[in-house]
Design a protein around this motif. Structure first.
Motif, PDB file in Angstrom:
ATOM      1  N   TRP A  78      -3.033   6.447   6.443  1.00 20.38           N
ATOM      2  CA  TRP A  78      -2.166   6.763   5.301  1.00 20.38           C
ATOM      3  C   TRP A  78      -1.917   5.501   4.482  1.00 20.38           C
ATOM      4  O   TRP A  78      -1.505   4.471   4.996  1.00 20.38           O
ATOM      5  N   SER A  90       0.137   5.356  -1.356  1.00 21.64           N
ATOM      6  CA  SER A  90      -0.018   6.517  -2.243  1.00 21.64           C
ATOM      7  C   SER A  90       0.129   7.825  -1.472  1.00 21.64           C
ATOM      8  O   SER A  90       0.718   8.783  -1.985  1.00 21.64           O
ATOM      9  N   ASP A  91      -0.389   7.867  -0.248  1.00 21.71           N
ATOM     10  CA  ASP A  91      -0.267   9.075   0.564  1.00 21.71           C
ATOM     11  C   ASP A  91       1.196   9.358   0.903  1.00 21.71           C
ATOM     12  O   ASP A  91       1.643  10.504   0.856  1.00 21.71           O
ATOM     13  N   TYR A  92       1.945   8.319   1.248  1.00 19.97           N
ATOM     14  CA  TYR A  92       3.371   8.497   1.540  1.00 19.97           C
ATOM     15  C   TYR A  92       4.135   8.957   0.298  1.00 19.97           C
ATOM     16  O   TYR A  92       4.998   9.824   0.375  1.00 19.97           O
ATOM     17  N   LEU A  93       3.824   8.360  -0.857  1.00 16.32           N
ATOM     18  CA  LEU A  93       4.481   8.754  -2.101  1.00 16.32           C
ATOM     19  C   LEU A  93       4.155  10.194  -2.473  1.00 16.32           C
ATOM     20  O   LEU A  93       5.027  10.951  -2.914  1.00 16.32           O
ATOM     21  N   LEU A  94       2.908  10.599  -2.271  1.00 16.54           N
ATOM     22  CA  LEU A  94       2.507  11.969  -2.561  1.00 16.54           C
ATOM     23  C   LEU A  94       3.222  12.957  -1.637  1.00 16.54           C
ATOM     24  O   LEU A  94       3.694  14.004  -2.092  1.00 16.54           O
ATOM     25  N   ALA A  95       3.345  12.616  -0.365  1.00 17.40           N
ATOM     26  CA  ALA A  95       4.057  13.488   0.572  1.00 17.40           C
ATOM     27  C   ALA A  95       5.526  13.627   0.167  1.00 17.40           C
ATOM     28  O   ALA A  95       6.100  14.721   0.223  1.00 17.40           O
ATOM     29  N   THR A  96       6.134  12.541  -0.292  1.00 16.05           N
ATOM     30  CA  THR A  96       7.521  12.589  -0.749  1.00 16.05           C
ATOM     31  C   THR A  96       7.649  13.452  -1.996  1.00 16.05           C
ATOM     32  O   THR A  96       8.581  14.252  -2.120  1.00 16.05           O
ATOM     33  N   ALA A  97       6.699  13.332  -2.913  1.00 21.17           N
ATOM     34  CA  ALA A  97       6.714  14.154  -4.131  1.00 21.17           C
ATOM     35  C   ALA A  97       6.570  15.637  -3.777  1.00 21.17           C
ATOM     36  O   ALA A  97       7.260  16.488  -4.349  1.00 21.17           O
ATOM     37  N   VAL A  98       5.691  15.949  -2.842  1.00 18.24           N
ATOM     38  CA  VAL A  98       5.513  17.335  -2.414  1.00 18.24           C
ATOM     39  C   VAL A  98       6.802  17.873  -1.797  1.00 18.24           C
ATOM     40  O   VAL A  98       7.224  18.998  -2.085  1.00 18.24           O
TER      41      VAL A  98
END
Length: 98
Positions: free
Chosen positions: A23, A26-34
């Protein structure tokens, strides 16, 4: 010195950091956005549903690497989150969004 510059998905990085090595930020930020989008959709649907309808199920967040599945769902309406905030129920959301 050579180990420090190995690719993120190398066997050494996976051995040292487990699933988290795969991860990126960007992957962590995307998961938070989701998670935030799912919560906003839940709030919208809760506010706009019929008053006599059953309460909607609170969205389950995206699992992050390294998290252990305890079988306990995250805090939903009427419960307290890890940060100590009380989660809103449909009455509170109706009052806020009018």
């Amino acid at each position: 010195m050579l180990l420090r510059h190995l690719p993120r998905d190398s066997a050494v990085a996976r051995e040292l950091h487990g699933e988290a090595a795969e991860w990126s930020v960007s992957d962590y930020l995307l998961a938070t956005a989701v998670d935030q989008l799912a919560e906003a959709n839940w709030m919208f649907a809760t506010v706009n549903q019929d008053e006599h309808a059953d309460a909607l199920e609170y969205p389950v967040p995206v699992r992050r690497p390294g998290e252990v599945d305890t079988g306990v769902e995250d805090a939903g309406p009427g419960q307290t989150s890890e940060e100590g905030r009380e989660m809103p129920d449909s009455t509170v959301l109706h009052r806020f969004f009018g």
